[in-house]
Scaffold this motif. Structure first.
Motif, PDB file in Angstrom:
ATOM      1  N   VAL A  34       0.840  -1.204   0.000  1.00  0.00           N
ATOM      2  CA  VAL A  34       0.000   0.000   0.000  1.00  0.00           C
ATOM      3  C   VAL A  34       0.876   1.256   0.000  1.00  0.00           C
ATOM      4  O   VAL A  34       0.572   2.237  -0.690  1.00  0.00           O
ATOM      5  N   ARG A  35       1.962   1.219   0.754  1.00  0.00           N
ATOM      6  CA  ARG A  35       2.878   2.369   0.750  1.00  0.00           C
ATOM      7  C   ARG A  35       3.466   2.600  -0.636  1.00  0.00           C
ATOM      8  O   ARG A  35       3.614   3.745  -1.084  1.00  0.00           O
ATOM      9  N   TYR A  36       3.804   1.516  -1.308  1.00  0.00           N
ATOM     10  CA  TYR A  36       4.337   1.637  -2.664  1.00  0.00           C
ATOM     11  C   TYR A  36       3.298   2.257  -3.595  1.00  0.00           C
ATOM     12  O   TYR A  36       3.613   3.154  -4.388  1.00  0.00           O
ATOM     13  N   LEU A  37       2.051   1.782  -3.495  1.00  0.00           N
ATOM     14  CA  LEU A  37       0.985   2.332  -4.334  1.00  0.00           C
ATOM     15  C   LEU A  37       0.757   3.811  -4.038  1.00  0.00           C
ATOM     16  O   LEU A  37       0.527   4.609  -4.959  1.00  0.00           O
ATOM     17  N   ASP A  38       0.797   4.170  -2.761  1.00  0.00           N
ATOM     18  CA  ASP A  38       0.611   5.574  -2.385  1.00  0.00           C
ATOM     19  C   ASP A  38       1.702   6.461  -2.996  1.00  0.00           C
ATOM     20  O   ASP A  38       1.422   7.555  -3.512  1.00  0.00           O
ATOM     21  N   THR A  39       2.928   5.971  -2.928  1.00  0.00           N
ATOM     22  CA  THR A  39       4.046   6.730  -3.511  1.00  0.00           C
ATOM     23  C   THR A  39       3.875   6.877  -5.013  1.00  0.00           C
ATOM     24  O   THR A  39       4.066   7.959  -5.590  1.00  0.00           O
ATOM     25  N   GLN A  40       3.466   5.773  -5.652  1.00  0.00           N
ATOM     26  CA  GLN A  40       3.307   5.771  -7.102  1.00  0.00           C
ATOM     27  C   GLN A  40       2.178   6.695  -7.555  1.00  0.00           C
ATOM     28  O   GLN A  40       2.331   7.455  -8.521  1.00  0.00           O
ATOM     29  N   ILE A  41       1.059   6.660  -6.832  1.00  0.00           N
ATOM     30  CA  ILE A  41      -0.075   7.484  -7.260  1.00  0.00           C
ATOM     31  C   ILE A  41       0.224   8.968  -7.049  1.00  0.00           C
ATOM     32  O   ILE A  41      -0.179   9.810  -7.864  1.00  0.00           O
ATOM     33  N   HIS A  42       0.939   9.311  -5.993  1.00  0.00           N
ATOM     34  CA  HIS A  42       1.288  10.714  -5.779  1.00  0.00           C
ATOM     35  C   HIS A  42       2.213  11.220  -6.884  1.00  0.00           C
ATOM     36  O   HIS A  42       2.084  12.354  -7.354  1.00  0.00           O
ATOM     37  N   THR A  43       3.121  10.347  -7.317  1.00  0.00           N
ATOM     38  CA  THR A  43       4.021  10.712  -8.413  1.00  0.00           C
ATOM     39  C   THR A  43       3.241  10.906  -9.709  1.00  0.00           C
ATOM     40  O   THR A  43       3.420  11.903 -10.421  1.00  0.00           O
ATOM     41  N   ASP A  44       2.349   9.951 -10.002  1.00  0.00           N
ATOM     42  CA  ASP A  44       1.568  10.011 -11.241  1.00  0.00           C
ATOM     43  C   ASP A  44       0.648  11.233 -11.262  1.00  0.00           C
ATOM     44  O   ASP A  44       0.540  11.933 -12.279  1.00  0.00           O
ATOM     45  N   LEU A  45      -0.022  11.491 -10.141  1.00  0.00           N
ATOM     46  CA  LEU A  45      -0.952  12.618 -10.086  1.00  0.00           C
ATOM     47  C   LEU A  45      -0.212  13.955 -10.173  1.00  0.00           C
ATOM     48  O   LEU A  45      -0.722  14.915 -10.773  1.00  0.00           O
ATOM     49  N   ALA A  46       0.978  14.000  -9.577  1.00  0.00           N
ATOM     50  CA  ALA A  46       1.772  15.233  -9.658  1.00  0.00           C
ATOM     51  C   ALA A  46       2.186  15.514 -11.097  1.00  0.00           C
ATOM     52  O   ALA A  46       2.162  16.673 -11.553  1.00  0.00           O
ATOM     53  N   GLU A  47       2.534  14.460 -11.828  1.00  0.00           N
ATOM     54  CA  GLU A  47       2.922  14.628 -13.229  1.00  0.00           C
ATOM     55  C   GLU A  47       1.733  15.098 -14.073  1.00  0.00           C
ATOM     56  O   GLU A  47       1.868  15.955 -14.948  1.00  0.00           O
ATOM     57  N   ILE A  48       0.555  14.536 -13.797  1.00  0.00           N
ATOM     58  CA  ILE A  48      -0.643  14.928 -14.534  1.00  0.00           C
ATOM     59  C   ILE A  48      -1.014  16.379 -14.215  1.00  0.00           C
ATOM     60  O   ILE A  48      -1.368  17.161 -15.117  1.00  0.00           O
ATOM     61  N   LYS A  49      -0.903  16.757 -12.950  1.00  0.00           N
ATOM     62  CA  LYS A  49      -1.216  18.130 -12.547  1.00  0.00           C
ATOM     63  C   LYS A  49      -0.277  19.127 -13.234  1.00  0.00           C
ATOM     64  O   LYS A  49      -0.706  20.175 -13.729  1.00  0.00           O
ATOM     65  N   ALA A  50       1.012  18.785 -13.277  1.00  0.00           N
ATOM     66  CA  ALA A  50       1.993  19.660 -13.923  1.00  0.00           C
ATOM     67  C   ALA A  50       1.689  19.812 -15.402  1.00  0.00           C
ATOM     68  O   ALA A  50       1.782  20.910 -15.974  1.00  0.00           O
ATOM     69  N   ALA A  51       1.293  18.698 -16.043  1.00  0.00           N
ATOM     70  CA  ALA A  51       0.968  18.737 -17.471  1.00  0.00           C
ATOM     71  C   ALA A  51      -0.284  19.560 -17.722  1.00  0.00           C
ATOM     72  O   ALA A  51      -0.379  20.284 -18.718  1.00  0.00           O
ATOM     73  N   LEU A  52      -1.253  19.452 -16.809  1.00  0.00           N
ATOM     74  CA  LEU A  52      -2.482  20.232 -16.947  1.00  0.00           C
ATOM     75  C   LEU A  52      -2.204  21.734 -16.860  1.00  0.00           C
ATOM     76  O   LEU A  52      -2.787  22.536 -17.601  1.00  0.00           O
ATOM     77  N   GLU A  53      -1.334  22.106 -15.952  1.00  0.00           N
ATOM     78  CA  GLU A  53      -1.022  23.527 -15.762  1.00  0.00           C
ATOM     79  C   GLU A  53      -0.289  24.111 -16.962  1.00  0.00           C
ATOM     80  O   GLU A  53      -0.414  25.311 -17.250  1.00  0.00           O
ATOM     81  N   LYS A  54       0.432  23.272 -17.685  1.00  0.00           N
ATOM     82  CA  LYS A  54       1.176  23.745 -18.851  1.00  0.00           C
ATOM     83  C   LYS A  54       0.323  23.765 -20.115  1.00  0.00           C
ATOM     84  O   LYS A  54       0.606  24.491 -21.062  1.00  0.00           O
ATOM     85  N   SER A  55      -0.701  22.914 -20.141  1.00  0.00           N
ATOM     86  CA  SER A  55      -1.493  22.748 -21.364  1.00  0.00           C
ATOM     87  C   SER A  55      -2.609  23.781 -21.463  1.00  0.00           C
ATOM     88  O   SER A  55      -3.256  24.135 -20.469  1.00  0.00           O
ATOM     89  N   HIS A  56      -2.832  24.249 -22.689  1.00  0.00           N
ATOM     90  CA  HIS A  56      -3.934  25.177 -22.946  1.00  0.00           C
ATOM     91  C   HIS A  56      -4.857  24.635 -24.033  1.00  0.00           C
ATOM     92  O   HIS A  56      -5.770  25.328 -24.469  1.00  0.00           O
ATOM     93  N   ASP A  57      -4.597  23.400 -24.426  1.00  0.00           N
ATOM     94  CA  ASP A  57      -5.403  22.760 -25.469  1.00  0.00           C
ATOM     95  C   ASP A  57      -6.535  21.972 -24.812  1.00  0.00           C
ATOM     96  O   ASP A  57      -6.292  21.127 -23.941  1.00  0.00           O
ATOM     97  N   ASP A  58      -7.770  22.227 -25.229  1.00  0.00           N
ATOM     98  CA  ASP A  58      -8.926  21.585 -24.601  1.00  0.00           C
ATOM     99  C   ASP A  58      -8.871  20.062 -24.716  1.00  0.00           C
ATOM    100  O   ASP A  58      -9.181  19.338 -23.760  1.00  0.00           O
ATOM    101  N   GLU A  59      -8.503  19.565 -25.883  1.00  0.00           N
ATOM    102  CA  GLU A  59      -8.466  18.116 -26.098  1.00  0.00           C
ATOM    103  C   GLU A  59      -7.405  17.460 -25.212  1.00  0.00           C
ATOM    104  O   GLU A  59      -7.634  16.404 -24.614  1.00  0.00           O
ATOM    105  N   THR A  60      -6.261  18.098 -25.116  1.00  0.00           N
ATOM    106  CA  THR A  60      -5.185  17.566 -24.278  1.00  0.00           C
ATOM    107  C   THR A  60      -5.574  17.598 -22.810  1.00  0.00           C
ATOM    108  O   THR A  60      -5.325  16.647 -22.056  1.00  0.00           O
ATOM    109  N   GLN A  61      -6.213  18.683 -22.403  1.00  0.00           N
ATOM    110  CA  GLN A  61      -6.643  18.791 -21.014  1.00  0.00           C
ATOM    111  C   GLN A  61      -7.674  17.723 -20.659  1.00  0.00           C
ATOM    112  O   GLN A  61      -7.630  17.136 -19.571  1.00  0.00           O
ATOM    113  N   GLN A  62      -8.604  17.457 -21.590  1.00  0.00           N
ATOM    114  CA  GLN A  62      -9.609  16.423 -21.342  1.00  0.00           C
ATOM    115  C   GLN A  62      -8.947  15.053 -21.216  1.00  0.00           C
ATOM    116  O   GLN A  62      -9.319  14.225 -20.361  1.00  0.00           O
TER     117      GLN A  62
END
Length: 247
Positions: A34-62
């Motif tokens: 569970v600790r491994y999964l928690d670490t992995q999901i925080h990493t994945d979500l942080a990467e997605i959040k960073a990509a969302l903040e950089k993107s201005h394309d509606d299709e990419t954001q969706q």
């Protein structure tokens, strides 16, 4: 040699090993996973959040929003699988411990060669018959409260193992009207009997063991094995004293 054998408490040894296996191998493995999964999901979500903040394309954001949802669902599904498997492991280890202690008791109470009960019974019912007939430990009446948790654990384990954790399984027979809704094709008996172990509904319902339910089952299992270890040792020592008294 006999005195050395008499001083060996096989039941307490089994109890100590059972505790170690449950807390280290079963719960410890679950916690680490569970600790491994928690670490992995925080990493994945942080990467997605960073990509969302950089993107201005509606299709990419969706697409990124969909990916965010998928990551959360995958994590939830993986955690559910780990907790379910921990309960399966606990049930198997408990059965092994209960059987091991009956084997250790051969020194003062011989087991019937034909066994106890019949194959149509669950493994636990056959064990309760054996404990009653060999040791006068009555789990059907006097000590029923000590094993009350086991039938639920057994049913949940079976649903996980035999039905792939599907809470509502398909039923097919000649009486089904294929014009009815999909719920008419489902066997919902498990969901109806054990709603606390079910996530979702209808065809999407899945067996889901919570951490609290697992912890309660662990505590009850450890208490049962510890109590049995003392009871069987007391009976063994009583038999030894009687044997020595007749010599």
């Amino acid at each position: 040699m006999n005195d050395l054998l008499f001083n060996m408490d096989f039941y307490d040894d089994e109890y100590q090993q059972f505790q170690w296996d449950v807390h280290i191998l079963i719960k410890g493995t679950l916690n680490a996973s569970v600790r491994y999964l928690d670490t992995q999901i925080h990493t994945d979500l942080a990467e997605i959040k960073a990509a969302l903040e950089k993107s201005h394309d509606d299709e990419t954001q969706q697409h990124l929003v969909d990916e965010h949802v998928d990551v959360l669902e995958t994590n939830s599904r993986q955690e559910r699988f780990l907790k379910n498997m921990a309960l399966v492991a606990l049930a198997s280890r408990l059965t092994h411990a209960l059987r091991n202690m009956t084997r250790s008791a051969e020194s003062f109470s011989q087991r019937q060669k034909k066994g106890y009960g019949h194959q149509g019974m669950s493994e636990y019912v056959r064990l309760w018959i054996e404990y009653k007939e060999r040791f006068n430990i009555d789990f059907f009446d006097k000590y029923a409260d000590r094993v009350a948790f086991i039938e639920t654990m057994r049913a949940v384990r079976n649903q996980i193992v035999h039905d792939g954790a599907e809470a509502n399984t398909f039923k097919f027979n000649d009486e089904i009207d294929w014009n009815e809704s999909v719920t008419a094709f489902l066997d919902c008996s498990f969901s109806e009997k054990y709603p606390g172990y079910v996530s979702g509904d209808n065809i999407g319902a899945e067996v889901s063991v919570s951490r609290e339910q697992l912890d309660n089952a662990v505590e009850a299992s450890v208490n049962l094995v510890g109590w049995l270890a003392k009871e069987l040792r007391a009976r063994e020592m009583s038999s030894i004293r009687k044997t020595k008294g007749t010599q």
